[in-house]
Design a protein around this motif. Structure first.
Motif, PDB file in Angstrom:
ATOM      1  N   MET A 149      -3.464  -5.684  13.469  1.00 54.88           N
ATOM      2  CA  MET A 149      -2.652  -4.923  14.422  1.00 54.88           C
ATOM      3  C   MET A 149      -2.952  -5.284  15.884  1.00 54.88           C
ATOM      4  O   MET A 149      -2.027  -5.435  16.682  1.00 54.88           O
ATOM      5  CB  MET A 149      -2.808  -3.410  14.208  1.00 54.88           C
ATOM      6  N   GLU A 155      -9.559  -1.363  14.024  1.00 54.96           N
ATOM      7  CA  GLU A 155      -8.397  -2.077  13.481  1.00 54.96           C
ATOM      8  C   GLU A 155      -8.604  -3.591  13.327  1.00 54.96           C
ATOM      9  O   GLU A 155      -7.712  -4.282  12.853  1.00 54.96           O
ATOM     10  CB  GLU A 155      -7.155  -1.836  14.363  1.00 54.96           C
ATOM     11  N   LYS A 162      -8.157  -5.498   9.816  1.00 60.52           N
ATOM     12  CA  LYS A 162      -7.878  -4.523   8.762  1.00 60.52           C
ATOM     13  C   LYS A 162      -6.595  -4.829   7.983  1.00 60.52           C
ATOM     14  O   LYS A 162      -6.562  -4.687   6.781  1.00 60.52           O
ATOM     15  CB  LYS A 162      -7.784  -3.102   9.345  1.00 60.52           C
ATOM     16  N   CYS A 163      -5.533  -5.194   8.664  1.00 65.39           N
ATOM     17  CA  CYS A 163      -4.331  -5.466   7.859  1.00 65.39           C
ATOM     18  C   CYS A 163      -3.816  -6.871   8.114  1.00 65.39           C
ATOM     19  O   CYS A 163      -2.636  -7.146   7.990  1.00 65.39           O
ATOM     20  CB  CYS A 163      -3.259  -4.409   8.107  1.00 65.39           C
ATOM     21  N   GLN A 195      10.349  -2.053  13.056  1.00 60.24           N
ATOM     22  CA  GLN A 195       8.930  -2.274  12.747  1.00 60.24           C
ATOM     23  C   GLN A 195       8.000  -1.720  13.824  1.00 60.24           C
ATOM     24  O   GLN A 195       6.846  -1.448  13.581  1.00 60.24           O
ATOM     25  CB  GLN A 195       8.625  -3.749  12.500  1.00 60.24           C
ATOM     26  N   ALA A 235      11.916   0.507   6.699  1.00 64.15           N
ATOM     27  CA  ALA A 235      11.968   1.737   7.496  1.00 64.15           C
ATOM     28  C   ALA A 235      12.927   2.745   6.881  1.00 64.15           C
ATOM     29  O   ALA A 235      13.048   3.861   7.361  1.00 64.15           O
ATOM     30  CB  ALA A 235      12.370   1.415   8.935  1.00 64.15           C
ATOM     31  N   GLY A 236      13.631   2.324   5.822  1.00 68.69           N
ATOM     32  CA  GLY A 236      14.434   3.290   5.092  1.00 68.69           C
ATOM     33  C   GLY A 236      15.930   3.077   5.146  1.00 68.69           C
ATOM     34  O   GLY A 236      16.697   3.942   4.714  1.00 68.69           O
ATOM     35  N   ALA A 283       1.868   4.093  -5.675  1.00 70.70           N
ATOM     36  CA  ALA A 283       0.421   4.214  -5.826  1.00 70.70           C
ATOM     37  C   ALA A 283       0.098   4.729  -7.226  1.00 70.70           C
ATOM     38  O   ALA A 283      -0.958   4.435  -7.779  1.00 70.70           O
ATOM     39  CB  ALA A 283      -0.125   5.162  -4.768  1.00 70.70           C
ATOM     40  N   GLN A 284       1.047   5.497  -7.795  1.00 71.42           N
ATOM     41  CA  GLN A 284       0.869   6.027  -9.141  1.00 71.42           C
ATOM     42  C   GLN A 284       1.146   4.918 -10.156  1.00 71.42           C
ATOM     43  O   GLN A 284       2.111   4.185 -10.011  1.00 71.42           O
ATOM     44  CB  GLN A 284       1.847   7.201  -9.380  1.00 71.42           C
ATOM     45  N   GLU A 293      -0.627  -3.655  -3.245  1.00 67.75           N
ATOM     46  CA  GLU A 293      -0.319  -3.632  -1.815  1.00 67.75           C
ATOM     47  C   GLU A 293       0.072  -2.257  -1.280  1.00 67.75           C
ATOM     48  O   GLU A 293       0.129  -2.046  -0.079  1.00 67.75           O
ATOM     49  CB  GLU A 293       0.739  -4.687  -1.458  1.00 67.75           C
ATOM     50  N   VAL A 294       0.332  -1.340  -2.183  1.00 69.89           N
ATOM     51  CA  VAL A 294       0.606   0.030  -1.755  1.00 69.89           C
ATOM     52  C   VAL A 294      -0.708   0.751  -1.455  1.00 69.89           C
ATOM     53  O   VAL A 294      -0.737   1.816  -0.860  1.00 69.89           O
ATOM     54  CB  VAL A 294       1.439   0.765  -2.829  1.00 69.89           C
ATOM     55  N   LEU A 295      -1.814   0.149  -1.861  1.00 70.01           N
ATOM     56  CA  LEU A 295      -3.121   0.790  -1.699  1.00 70.01           C
ATOM     57  C   LEU A 295      -3.989   0.105  -0.653  1.00 70.01           C
ATOM     58  O   LEU A 295      -4.778   0.746   0.043  1.00 70.01           O
ATOM     59  CB  LEU A 295      -3.867   0.785  -3.040  1.00 70.01           C
ATOM     60  N   VAL A 326       6.359   8.652 -10.551  1.00 68.32           N
ATOM     61  CA  VAL A 326       6.240   9.526  -9.381  1.00 68.32           C
ATOM     62  C   VAL A 326       6.996  10.841  -9.597  1.00 68.32           C
ATOM     63  O   VAL A 326       6.410  11.915  -9.534  1.00 68.32           O
ATOM     64  CB  VAL A 326       6.728   8.823  -8.099  1.00 68.32           C
ATOM     65  N   LEU A 340      -9.955  -2.491  -5.512  1.00 76.28           N
ATOM     66  CA  LEU A 340      -9.357  -2.630  -4.179  1.00 76.28           C
ATOM     67  C   LEU A 340     -10.167  -3.523  -3.255  1.00 76.28           C
ATOM     68  O   LEU A 340     -11.388  -3.586  -3.333  1.00 76.28           O
ATOM     69  CB  LEU A 340      -9.229  -1.247  -3.507  1.00 76.28           C
ATOM     70  N   LYS A 386     -11.706  -4.352   0.254  1.00 72.25           N
ATOM     71  CA  LYS A 386     -12.150  -3.662   1.466  1.00 72.25           C
ATOM     72  C   LYS A 386     -12.560  -4.715   2.495  1.00 72.25           C
ATOM     73  O   LYS A 386     -13.181  -5.715   2.143  1.00 72.25           O
ATOM     74  CB  LYS A 386     -13.367  -2.769   1.157  1.00 72.25           C
ATOM     75  N   LEU A 424      -2.501   1.417  16.365  1.00 77.24           N
ATOM     76  CA  LEU A 424      -1.467   0.432  16.674  1.00 77.24           C
ATOM     77  C   LEU A 424      -0.420   0.301  15.570  1.00 77.24           C
ATOM     78  O   LEU A 424       0.586  -0.357  15.736  1.00 77.24           O
ATOM     79  CB  LEU A 424      -2.130  -0.924  16.939  1.00 77.24           C
ATOM     80  N   GLY A 430       2.642   0.590  13.239  1.00 77.59           N
ATOM     81  CA  GLY A 430       4.024   0.949  13.576  1.00 77.59           C
ATOM     82  C   GLY A 430       4.803   1.598  12.437  1.00 77.59           C
ATOM     83  O   GLY A 430       5.976   1.887  12.589  1.00 77.59           O
ATOM     84  N   ARG A 448       7.985   5.549   9.251  1.00 80.12           N
ATOM     85  CA  ARG A 448       8.975   6.140   8.334  1.00 80.12           C
ATOM     86  C   ARG A 448       8.463   7.461   7.770  1.00 80.12           C
ATOM     87  O   ARG A 448       9.154   8.481   7.827  1.00 80.12           O
ATOM     88  CB  ARG A 448       9.265   5.155   7.198  1.00 80.12           C
ATOM     89  N   ALA A 501      -2.202   1.446   8.179  1.00 82.48           N
ATOM     90  CA  ALA A 501      -2.677   0.090   8.473  1.00 82.48           C
ATOM     91  C   ALA A 501      -4.192  -0.022   8.394  1.00 82.48           C
ATOM     92  O   ALA A 501      -4.790  -0.906   8.980  1.00 82.48           O
ATOM     93  CB  ALA A 501      -2.156  -0.369   9.833  1.00 82.48           C
ATOM     94  N   ALA A 556      -6.787   1.759   9.452  1.00 85.78           N
ATOM     95  CA  ALA A 556      -7.758   2.143  10.485  1.00 85.78           C
ATOM     96  C   ALA A 556      -8.109   3.631  10.440  1.00 85.78           C
ATOM     97  O   ALA A 556      -8.770   4.144  11.331  1.00 85.78           O
ATOM     98  CB  ALA A 556      -7.206   1.772  11.860  1.00 85.78           C
ATOM     99  N   ILE A 604      -1.592   5.485   3.629  1.00 84.06           N
ATOM    100  CA  ILE A 604      -2.220   4.687   2.575  1.00 84.06           C
ATOM    101  C   ILE A 604      -3.726   4.852   2.705  1.00 84.06           C
ATOM    102  O   ILE A 604      -4.358   4.258   3.571  1.00 84.06           O
ATOM    103  CB  ILE A 604      -1.804   3.213   2.695  1.00 84.06           C
TER     104      ILE A 604
END
Lengths: 558, 133
Positions: A118, A134, A137-138, A206, A247-248, A338-339, A370-372, A467, A480, A482, B15, B17, B20, B66, B68, B95
């Motif tokens: 991020m 951060e 982290k991702c 995003q 975003a839906g 996640a379920q 990836e949901v976790l 779900v 998972l 870490k 940070l 984003g 949703r 994300a 953090a 998450i």
């Protein structure tokens, strides 16, 4: 599609079937009160030649590699070469991500795709107070060229193409990539890849934004102008619907807002004085592959047809390559649960199959975990194998665009096209996509769709297995990944070392040159290249921009 | 108007984003009759705590997707304590792996809602646990 002679007989047979159907469902009612796609588009019980009565094959479909490219952008499609299998990867520091790149390539991946952390995405260095908690982290943390050199260590940049998912600082990361290639002895015109570099969808969906829309677009056009001359094999913008969908949004909104963004970029480049056929062939797209199989396939086919016509008719492109919508696809992260997480493998396989039947050029299949968290090596291997099974075992790649001519798929393709054009016209009437974003139009449409969907799930109208139906108390545990806290420490040490050992007078000169070019409108790219080679950090550059152009902050609508 | 309504702050620290979930929850809480303040994205823990105090909210909900959360969520609790506002309960969503849910609860986050939780769960939880101050 149906001749006069058979017409009346067909009408009779149809009526007979309709009567029988009506009679049958009186006794045995249909399963659901209404049948709709995931995006709430009504689906009829049957599609027949009547749905394609005025359908003109050559006009609407044509042949693969031919205008309007509905059947695919390449003449041979997957009979020639499969799509690029490109798994999005980035974890911890440059060392860990480099190891993941090598692992994926050793297991048959054919292109690289980089996920940044991020702070990097938002234009902050690892030592910024904004970065606390951060770092790595991702995605991977990249502060300076020193990190980028490690990231692409032992990866020949003249032989692989690399996609970098980066937006506000995209031009800086591109400059770093060019600099690493030069260090490997690979000239700019021999490297290939993609930067996402799509700020419009950041404002829409995003939300990794930094500068206001206008200067954001200016920097993007700088990269397009520079690459057109200097880095001809680089895809300069990856115009992205993926995040709009995550975003839906509905499928039609994803299609419409993405193409409206594309129209915005083409117009901005033309306004700079660029010739459409010089830059348009290097624009690429990025779509989501969600769960509604046929809706998704229709979306990709409609996307190609609309874009081809927009480029030809609206922007007067002459080069066929300007009219070809080439796209990357990622399966829908938001469809994973996640379920009972192992079910995600099945969801991803269906979504990946839709992308392939829709003619994608490149694909990322999500990992089950990836949901976790970020994916483990084990999970990412299953995801990559999923693509290989689609490509090499199940036969769907033997013939081009196998679903063409299906009454349903062609009807859905027409429907997607119609819905998208309605939105695009509306955005044109508003004065273009920037104006529409300013008044929050796409943002509101998406938030509305996201809310509607959540209510449908909560009320059981839309089924999510594991779900809101078929729930279980215990599910198989998932291992998972870490991120070790040591990553942040090592990153901070490396950044400090770079700052201590670089030529600080040179750094100051580079930053001054960037500030001047930012103010006077000169193309920034040559200055960025010079700066990254002098180990200027990405935040140092972004801080200049924030000073010169101001910041964009979230209006916080909900 | 709003006199007897429970006031909820929905915050997006860090940070990340992904808004949703935060926005859907904010809207559902408003539709359920709460007064909702949404911070918007990219807030520091300091900004969230300052807003919570200034708006005199009854509860804070924070969202992170994300990775953090182990820094950001406890940091918010720490700042609330520093400012003598530790009576404002904090819940979270996003998450968050199972083992970290335990750790965050130990640190003082009252409840955590993970992907797939119906929004009604959050509504019910607030109704059961939060009193209008």
């Amino acid at each position: 599609m149906c001749s006069e002679k058979t017409g009346s007989r067909a009408a009779e047979r149809r009526q007979a079937w309709e009567d029988l159907y009506a009679k049958t469902i009186k006794k045995h009612p249909e399963r659901l009160p209404k049948f709709t796609t995931l995006s709430n588009e009504p689906v009829k019980k049957l599609y027949t030649p009547d749905d394609l009565a005025d359908f003109d094959y050559l006009e609407e479909l044509g042949y693969p590699g031919e205008f309007p490219y509905t059947r695919g952008v390449q003449t041979t499609m997957y009979r020639g070469r499969l799509w690029t299998m490109r798994q999005f990867a980035g974890l911890g520091g440059a060392e860990e991500t480099n190891a993941r790149f090598h692992y994926l390539m050793d297991h048959g991946e054919t292109g690289l795709s980089t996920a940044f952390d991020m702070p990097t995405l938002m234009g902050y260095d690892s030592d910024s107070p904004m970065a606390r908690g951060e770092v790595g982290k991702c995605g991977v943390a990249i502060d300076t060229l020193a990190d980028m050199e490690i990231l692409f260590d032992r990866i020949p940049l003249d032989q692989v193409t690399t996609s970098m998912t980066i937006n506000p600082p995209a031009s800086i990361l591109l400059a770093m990539y060019v600099a690493v290639a030069e260090k490997q002895g690979v000239p700019k015109d021999k490297i290939g890849g993609t930067i996402q570099n799509d700020m419009l969808k950041e404002f829409i969906a995003q939300k990794t934004f930094m500068l206001p829309p206008e200067p954001s677009i200016r920097i993007i056009v700088d990269t397009v102008e520079y690459c057109t001359k200097e880095v001809p094999r680089w895809n300069t913008i990856s115009i992205s619907g993926y995040h709009i969908r995550e975003a839906g949004s509905t499928a039609a909104q994803e299609l419409a807002f993405t193409l409206a963004d594309g129209i915005g970029y083409v117009q901005a480049c033309i306004d700079r004085g660029l010739n459409v056929d010089d830059f348009a062939p290097r624009l690429s797209f990025f779509f989501n592959a969600h769960l509604d199989f046929f809706e998704e396939i229709a979306k990709y086919r409609a996307a190609r047809r609309i874009w081809a016509r927009v480029m030809k008719n609206r922007f007067k492109a002459k080069n066929p390559r300007s009219m070809m919508l080439r796209f990357h696809t990622q399966t829908a992260g938001c469809s994973l649960t996640a379920q009972q997480p192992y079910n995600n493998v099945v969801r991803t396989a269906c979504e990946g199959l839709a992308a392939v039947l829709g003619g994608t050029q490149s694909l990322h299949t999500n990992s089950l975990d990836e949901v976790l968290s970020l994916p483990t090596e084990h999970a990412v291997t299953i995801a990559l194998r999923t693509q290989q099974i689609i490509g090499e075992e199940i036969g769907v790649t033997n013939t081009i665009d196998p679903l063409a001519g299906s009454y349903f798929v062609e009807s859905m393709t027409n429907k997607m096209e119609q819905l998208a054009l309605e939105y695009i016209n509306k955005i044109d009437d508003m004065g273009g996509i920037l104006k529409a974003i300013e008044v929050g139009f796409p943002q509101k449409e998406i938030a509305e769709a996201a809310y509607t969907y959540q209510k449908q799930v909560d009320e059981g109208e839309k089924i999510v297995v594991g779900v809101n139906k078929y729930q279980m108390d215990d599910t198989l545990p998932v291992e998972l990944l870490k991120i070790d806290e040591a990553v942040e420490k090592r990153q901070l040490e490396r950044l400090q070392k770079v700052k201590d050992t670089r030529d600080s007078a040179k750094v100051q000169n580079c930053l001054q040159a960037i500030e001047t070019a930012s103010r006077n409108g000169e193309n920034l790219m040559p200055h960025l290249l010079e700066a990254v080679k002098s180990y200027v950090t990405q935040q140092e550059i972004c801080d200049i921009w924030r000073k010169v152009f101001g910041r964009y902050t979230d209006p916080g609508m909900f | 108007m709003g006199e007897n309504k429970i006031k909820v702050l929905i915050g997006k620290p860090g940070l990340d984003g992904h808004d949703r979930g935060a926005k859907v929850v904010a809207r559902a809480l408003r539709d359920a009759g709460f007064e909702v303040v949404y911070t918007g994205l990219h807030q520091t823990p300091e900004q969230i705590v300052a807003t919570a105090i200034q708006e005199d909210v009854d509860v804070i909900g924070v969202s992170s997707l994300a990775g953090a959360h182990m820094y950001l969520f406890p940091r918010i609790l720490e700042l609330l304590k520093e400012q003598g506002a530790e009576d404002i309960p904090v819940f979270g969503g996003g998450i968050i792996p199972e083992d970290e849910i335990e750790l965050l609860k130990k640190a003082g986050i009252k409840e955590l809602f993970t992907p797939g939780s119906p929004v009604q769960e959050t509504v019910d939880w607030i109704n059961q646990h939060i009193k209008k101050s």
